[in-house]
Design an enzyme around this catalytic site. Structure first.
Site, PDB file in Angstrom:
ATOM      1  N   ASP A  34       0.827  -1.209   0.000  1.00 44.25           N
ATOM      2  CA  ASP A  34       0.000   0.000   0.000  1.00 44.25           C
ATOM      3  C   ASP A  34       0.863   1.261   0.000  1.00 44.25           C
ATOM      4  OD1 ASP A  34      -2.285   1.467   2.474  1.00 44.25           O
ATOM      5  OD2 ASP A  34      -1.885   1.947   0.366  1.00 44.25           O
ATOM      6  N   SER A 198      -1.506  15.893 -12.128  1.00 45.30           N
ATOM      7  CA  SER A 198      -1.759  15.628 -13.541  1.00 45.30           C
ATOM      8  C   SER A 198      -2.282  16.909 -14.192  1.00 45.30           C
ATOM      9  CB  SER A 198      -2.805  14.515 -13.686  1.00 45.30           C
ATOM     10  OG  SER A 198      -3.293  14.436 -15.024  1.00 45.30           O
TER      11      SER A 198
END
Ligand SMILES: Cc1cc(CN)n(C)n1
Length: 330
Positions: A34, A198
């Site tokens: 994780d 992004s």
């Protein structure tokens, strides 16, 4: 040194499990690696019996190299409401050929129902930044932080796949695992996450929408969680798609295949394309007519989460040396 191991998907790619060796003689547990947390915790001989349903248990009393950290405790809760807590040992931990001789292994005494019912998941191995570790009175280092000085290169890579096993590698970049170039982007580690930005997205064959999307690369989250404006633009292109309050998310007709979804990487026009079928995350009922969407909103979180639905479309380099993320198609 280098290492690595297979990452095998559970149903619907809800999570990926990787065999991890702990102790002497080795006890092999299947852990959920994780990148969105920083504790290595395991089901154990100390876990409340009523909270164990089929998991493999680490038993430090059967390990000649286990050393208890007296008075040390840990307690963690995750974005999905699940939680666990317990005590701490040091022991030898290996992922494939890569061994850390004195790794903090957090043994669970309590786990929430989400973990109890997840019978194949024997615990989590966090690869977030050290600031997120919950051990008291002194935070402990992650497996990656402990391994980094010995690694050929201070990196690990995630190559998750849709419906078939992929891999986590440590210390090297496999040139056969991706196509084209790897585009590296900066990471903001101030919140302990692999947090990046992004430049925008495109839906199907549509034009690229320039809009800043700041979010974390999180192998421990199943879905792709994005700003509501992006999510409604995507599902607005699909006849029959709607927000279903009973399901607490967007649902869509499983057929026809929904449009691809691309997110931008870097400022040279690179992008990762999710095939539309990745957005058919799982059927909501027995007929298989309606699917729960693999893209959902990030409202209330404060950032986007590039979880497995996004990551399985890419080859991702987590660079602990430069604190950057590298994204490539595959
Ligand atoms: C157990 C678990 C891990 C994560 C992501 N870091 N979530 C959302 N739940």
């Amino acid at each position: 040194s280098t290492g690595g191991a297979v990452a095998t998907p559970e149903d619907h790619d809800v999570e990926y499990l990787t065999p991890v060796s702990i102790g002497t003689p080795e006890q092999i547990l299947n852990l959920d690696i994780d990148t969105g947390s920083s504790d290595l915790w395991v089901f154990s001989s100390e876990t409340s019996r009523s909270e164990v349903k089929g998991q493999t248990l680490y038993d430090p009393s059967n390990s000649s190299t286990a050393q208890k950290l007296e008075g040390y405790t840990w307690s963690i809760s995750y974005g999905d409401g699940s939680s666990s807590a317990g005590e701490v040992y040091l022991d030898t931990v290996s992922i494939g050929a890569l061994t850390v001789s004195s790794q903090a292994v957090e043994v669970a005494q309590k786990v929430s129902s989400e973990f109890t019912s997840d019978s194949n998941n024997d615990g989590l191995l966090g690869l977030g930044f050290g600031s997120l570790n919950t051990v008291q009175p002194n935070a402990q280092k992650t497996f990656f932080d402990n391994a980094m000085p010995a690694l050929d290169s201070p990196v690990f890579t995630a190559d998750l796949k849709a419906g078939i096993p992929g891999r986590y590698n440590f210390g090297y970049i496999d040139p056969n695992a991706y196509t084209g170039n790897i585009t590296y982007v900066s990471v903001d580690d101030s919140q302990g996450f692999w947090d990046w930005t992004s430049p925008g997205y495109a839906i199907g064959s549509g034009s690229f929408e320039n809009t800043t999307i700041k979010g974390i690369a999180d192998t421990g989250t199943s879905l792709l969680l994005l700003p509501s404006s992006v999510v409604s633009a995507y599902y607005g292109k699909i006849s029959g798609a709607k927000y279903d309050s009973t399901q607490a998310g967007y649902v869509l007709p499983c057929s026809p295949t929904p449009p691809d979804f691309a997110f931008g990487v870097g400022d040279d026009g690179a992008a990762i394309v999710l095939p539309g079928k990745y957005i058919n995350y799982a059927p909501t009922g027995s007929s298989g007519t309606t699917c729960f969407g693999g893209i959902q909103g990030d409202s209330g979180i404060g950032f986007a989460i590039f979880g497995d639905v996004a990551l399985k479309a890419a080859f991702v380099v987590f660079d602990g040396g430069s604190k950057t993320l590298g994204w490539a198609s595959k």
